[in-house]
Every structure is written in C-alpha cells, then in structure tokens.
Design a protein around this motif. Structure first.
Motif, PDB file in Angstrom:
ATOM      1  N   GLU A 191      37.980  41.633  37.768  1.00 52.38           N
ATOM      2  CA  GLU A 191      37.005  40.712  38.325  1.00 52.38           C
ATOM      3  C   GLU A 191      37.653  39.825  39.384  1.00 52.38           C
ATOM      4  OE1 GLU A 191      38.313  41.038  35.220  1.00 52.38           O
ATOM      5  OE2 GLU A 191      36.933  39.847  34.042  1.00 52.38           O
ATOM      6  N   PRO A 201      46.794  26.630  44.110  1.00 51.29           N
ATOM      7  CA  PRO A 201      46.932  25.385  43.367  1.00 51.29           C
ATOM      8  C   PRO A 201      46.497  25.500  41.914  1.00 51.29           C
ATOM      9  CG  PRO A 201      45.059  25.300  44.863  1.00 51.29           C
ATOM     10  CD  PRO A 201      45.810  26.541  45.192  1.00 51.29           C
ATOM     11  N   ASN A 202      45.652  26.457  41.602  1.00 56.89           N
ATOM     12  CA  ASN A 202      45.051  26.465  40.262  1.00 56.89           C
ATOM     13  C   ASN A 202      45.255  27.762  39.488  1.00 56.89           C
ATOM     14  OD1 ASN A 202      43.518  27.993  41.926  1.00 56.89           O
ATOM     15  ND2 ASN A 202      41.555  27.068  41.379  1.00 56.89           N
ATOM     16  N   ARG A 203      46.085  28.653  39.993  1.00 55.07           N
ATOM     17  CA  ARG A 203      46.318  29.894  39.242  1.00 55.07           C
ATOM     18  C   ARG A 203      47.595  30.555  39.725  1.00 55.07           C
ATOM     19  NH1 ARG A 203      42.040  32.479  38.589  1.00 55.07           N
ATOM     20  NH2 ARG A 203      40.642  30.803  39.200  1.00 55.07           N
ATOM     21  N   GLU A 244      34.352  30.995  43.335  1.00 54.69           N
ATOM     22  CA  GLU A 244      34.234  29.542  43.123  1.00 54.69           C
ATOM     23  C   GLU A 244      35.127  29.078  41.973  1.00 54.69           C
ATOM     24  OE1 GLU A 244      30.210  28.258  42.890  1.00 54.69           O
ATOM     25  OE2 GLU A 244      29.584  29.529  44.560  1.00 54.69           O
ATOM     26  N   SER A 245      36.387  29.452  42.050  1.00 57.75           N
ATOM     27  CA  SER A 245      37.416  29.025  41.099  1.00 57.75           C
ATOM     28  C   SER A 245      37.249  29.593  39.703  1.00 57.75           C
ATOM     29  CB  SER A 245      37.467  27.490  40.980  1.00 57.75           C
ATOM     30  OG  SER A 245      37.727  26.922  42.245  1.00 57.75           O
ATOM     31  N   GLU A 246      36.293  30.493  39.521  1.00 56.32           N
ATOM     32  CA  GLU A 246      36.129  31.099  38.202  1.00 56.32           C
ATOM     33  C   GLU A 246      36.298  32.611  38.279  1.00 56.32           C
ATOM     34  OE1 GLU A 246      33.087  29.858  35.009  1.00 56.32           O
ATOM     35  OE2 GLU A 246      32.154  29.410  36.912  1.00 56.32           O
ATOM     36  N   ARG A 247      36.788  33.210  37.228  1.00 62.48           N
ATOM     37  CA  ARG A 247      36.681  34.655  37.107  1.00 62.48           C
ATOM     38  C   ARG A 247      35.196  34.993  36.964  1.00 62.48           C
ATOM     39  NH1 ARG A 247      40.830  37.568  38.961  1.00 62.48           N
ATOM     40  NH2 ARG A 247      42.702  36.331  38.601  1.00 62.48           N
ATOM     41  N   HIS A 248      34.716  35.878  37.804  1.00 64.29           N
ATOM     42  CA  HIS A 248      33.312  36.256  37.729  1.00 64.29           C
ATOM     43  C   HIS A 248      33.084  37.108  36.477  1.00 64.29           C
ATOM     44  CE1 HIS A 248      29.346  37.689  39.006  1.00 64.29           C
ATOM     45  NE2 HIS A 248      29.361  36.725  39.899  1.00 64.29           N
ATOM     46  N   THR A 249      31.846  37.114  36.005  1.00 61.52           N
ATOM     47  CA  THR A 249      31.565  37.771  34.727  1.00 61.52           C
ATOM     48  C   THR A 249      31.028  39.193  34.876  1.00 61.52           C
ATOM     49  OG1 THR A 249      29.384  36.751  34.746  1.00 61.52           O
ATOM     50  CG2 THR A 249      31.118  35.607  33.512  1.00 61.52           C
TER      51      THR A 249
END
Lengths: 261, 261
Positions: free
Chosen positions: A51, A93-95, A55-60
């Motif tokens: 995935e 910065p976030n992963r 927007e900073s999330e792993r998509h589902t």
DNA sequence: CTGCACTATGAATCGCTAA
DNA sequence: GTTAGCGATTCATAGTGCA
C-alpha cells in the motif's frame, strides 16, 4: 499458478495510467474474479503488492482487497514478506525506509499443490557446533518443559544440510536495467514457481510488464502466459523471452476492446 | 506512547481466557477507544499483533481491527515488520514457519513526536568498499533512471558511520526464562520507546504481562504504567521492576469489576 | 577473562482419533 | 455430524557452566 505484481495505486502514473487508491479495489476485483475462474482448484495465486502512503497514512486498499477477494471465494492462505535488503535510501520526518512488500497467497481450496522440498535452504551455521557432540537427551524425544506438546529429537538432524524456509524472503531488488519501472528480482517469481508448480505446469502473469515471470518460467521448464496492455512493455518482454515461444502472443486478428485510459 | 502486545486470539487459552478470533475485534475496540482518549495528540500507539491460522486461512481480525480503529479516529501511519530470526520450528503440508509479526503504528494526528536519531544503526559493510573510490557521478546529485524523482549523491555518505534503519526489525525472540508464555525481546519495546519518547515521558502498556515494556522504560529513564488483569503476571512484573517505582501498582482499595472468565 | 560445549525453549499447525 | 484432544513435526538463539 498465478504470480503477479500489478501496477501499484497511483505510483506509476507516467507509465501505467495510475489508478487512484480509492478506486483501486473496484478496479482490481473484476480481474481477480476472472483469475478465480481460470485457476485450477489445486493452483495458487500469489499477489505482490504494497500500500502507498496517502496523506501520511498507509492506505487501506490492500486490506480491503483481501476482504473483498474472500467474498469472491478466495481463501487467504498466507501472507509472506518480501524483505528488500537493498531498499531505496531516503529520509522522511515521520517514517523510515520501506523495506518490505506483501506476498499474499490465495487459494481456491484448502488442498493445493505445494512442493516444499524445491525451496529448501542451507541449515544455519549453528548446526555444525550443535550437532558435533550429542548428549543423552539429544538422542531421544525430549518434550517441552512448558507442556506445549512440543518435543524434539536432536539426533534426527545429524547430517541434514538443508532445512525448510520461513515465510520471510530476503531478496535484493534488481537494479540498473530494463525499460520497466517496477522491477522485482527473478528470484522472487522463481521461488514461488518452484514451490507451487512442477515442470510442464502453467504459470500466468496477468500484468506481465517486461516479462520477468514468463522469462523465469521458461528457464525452469514451465509453460507460461503473460498479459500486457502496453505495447512498449510487450516489446521489451518479446526481447527477453525465447522467440519460438511467442505463438500465443503473436496471434493475428482484431479484438474488441473496452476504452481505457 | 503506548506499546502493547495484547493476548492473541485464542492462542493462550490456558493463561488468558482466550478470545475467539471471530469476537476479537469487538472485544478489542472498546479498549482502543480508551487508549485514544488517554494518548496525547503527539503520542504514538504501537500494536504488536499477528493473526492466527483458522481452518487453513489467515484470519481477518487484524485487518478488520485496522479498519475499525480508523473509524474511531486513529490514523494508521505505518506497519513495521518484526522478523523473528529464531521462529518456532515445525513442518506443515501447506505453509512454512511463521517468522514475522506486525507492528502497527497508529497516531492521533499527522504530526507526532519522533526522534529518529535515537535508533540509528551502523552503516553496512558496503560503505567501506563502495566509498573508497568515488566516480564523477558519485560526487553530484544523480537522478534516478526511472524518473521517480529520486536522486542520490554518493559522496554525502563518506565518513558516515550511522544510518537510519528501515521498517523491518530483525530480532530474536527471547528464550529460556520467565514464567510468562508470550515473551518478546526487550529490544522490541526499547526501539519504539527510544524512537517515540524522550526521558521523562510516559509509556503505557495496557496488557503488561510480565512487565517487559515497563522494565525497559524504567531502565532508559521513562515513566511507565502497566495494566494487568491476572495476578500471576502482576507478581512476576513486580519482581522485575524496581520496587520503589511501584506506588501506583500498590494502591489500596476495593474496585468494582466486571465479571470475566 | 575468553571460548567452547551443552541445554532449554519459543504467540505453531495439521490431521487423526475419540468423545 | 461436529468438536475436542493429542501426537508428530523441526530451527535458531541465548544462557549456563566448565576448562
């Protein structure tokens, strides 16, 4: 068997048209339905997918795809991990660097063909020292202390050089070649083709790309079919696969096609 | 931050009461709702979990949990892999040894605290040979051939000894100790505590078990809270954690409790 | 203090048999 | 006809003890 690595959502916009993550499941389900139709009952479908971050999330969309494919009748037998040892460097910065992809194994029935001996790996170095001198308990079945029912007879391992692998595959991505942007190493389809088929069996890759799956299948004596919508990739594949094998690809005739981007 | 490894569905029948896989999501969601309530906006929730095999299939409760937690407001930021180098041996007709578990990272907001420098790892051996003689392209930004926008400047790596890790963690399970059946290595919570908290910050483990998370938190100077329903585990944890830190645990008084198995 | 020998055990799963 | 219980199978690691 079917082995494929479909275009990832949105990630190959320039080359494949790019399916939006939110539409990915609905785009893919009609295809998996046909794959279910053509796969033999003892066959296996291996789907290499990961995935995207949206927007900073792993998509589902991948996990939704699993749930929807089960509704179609697929059994979600296993999920193996491809650990990409030489993943792209980079800093966010976030992963951290994404160094793994999913290898989803689907089947039509609980009983399917699997030839585990074909993918055995050398036993670890521990064996040379561990098995040099066997104690008394090593020579009989020694049950686990915690009462799990687990037991071992160490003497059974003497002389063994190969062991069964785990569900984590360590393979480097291939670099520097091909006119195709999504390159997985030949070792990846090879591992699954050896595990799930024998010589003369058929392998299908519905997103052929540059034909890596088919090239490997040909090299190790399996028949194969590849499907590819883009003629550039088809041309690359043609050059990588032995010419005399291309009869099906070269079939003449007009086809009705749906309009696609 | 919150780090926990909840009882896996049905797998510890003898010790934890065993939640049936089909009921797992409904059992867990009220808990994640409270975790969402107490976590700071810049905090992180790391969930160590793996789905069981039920009737030859991987059960879907984990991926359903992800979807439901997003409904509660959680952001599914990332999924890291714990590669268990010394996974259980065993042979089955339809699968290999399970050598990995999920480490699901959830957040409340896109901006959260992350201290990446705290978990850097030594650069690989490749550096010593690769960087000995730099070519001309090594000294400037060299864009990726596939047009991904990625580029590299190899000369930036000279003299660097530590690099950022990937999202695949290689750690062996702990063996030979503890009166607790689900032992993860201390290195696992330690990695996440260092990554997501600083000294003096608070760490919560709502399924404390034998207190590994709290022990690590104490060792590296974080405050921590553990919650545990079974007194046997609580007693184990008490012996592993510095006595002077136990005030919260030892609070006197009667509590109303729901009836549990 | 180091190195080697040896031991214990870890979130497991499948299929058969008995209840 | 369904479910519960039990046996069979198999690697890699850390820790302990002794030379």
């Amino acid at each position: 068997m079917i082995f494929t690595s479909p275009p990832y959502a949105d990630s190959r916009k320039d080359t494949y048209g790019g399916i939006h993550p939110d539409e990915y499941v609905n785009w893919f389900l009609p295809i998996t339905k046909e794959l279910f139709r053509v796969l033999k009952p003892t066959g296996t479908f291996v789907l290499n997918i990961k995935e995207r971050v949206v927007e900073s999330e792993r998509h589902t969309y991948v996990i939704e795809l699993i749930l929807n494919m089960r509704e179609q009748g697929w059994l979600w037998t296993e999920e193996l991990i491809w650990h990409k040892k030489n993943s792209h460097p980079g800093k966010w910065p976030n992963r951290f660097r994404d160094a793994w992809e999913r290898l989803l194994q689907f089947n039509k029935a609980k009983q399917f063909n699997m030839y585990q001996e074909e993918v055995m790996v050398p036993v670890g170095k521990w064996a040379t020292t561990r098995l040099k001198n066997l104690s008394k308990t090593d020579k009989v079945r020694d049950p686990s202390r915690v009462g799990s029912g687990f037991g071992k007879n160490v003497s059974n391992w003497v002389g063994r050089e190969m062991v069964y692998p785990t569900n984590v595959l360590h393979m480097a991505t291939e670099t520097g070649n091909k006119n195709h942007s999504a390159v997985f190493p030949e070792a990846l389809p090879e591992w699954f083709i050896k595990l799930f088929t024998r010589e003369g069996d058929w392998v299908l890759d519905p997103f052929m790309g540059s034909g890596t799956t088919n090239k490997v299948a040909q090299r190790i004596g399996r028949n194969s079919i590849g499907i590819e919508i883009l003629s550039e990739y088809f041309d690359v594949a043609k050059n990588r696969i032995d010419k005399k094998q291309l009869m099906l690809f070269e079939k003449k005739g007009k086809y009705e096609t749906n309009q696609t981007k």
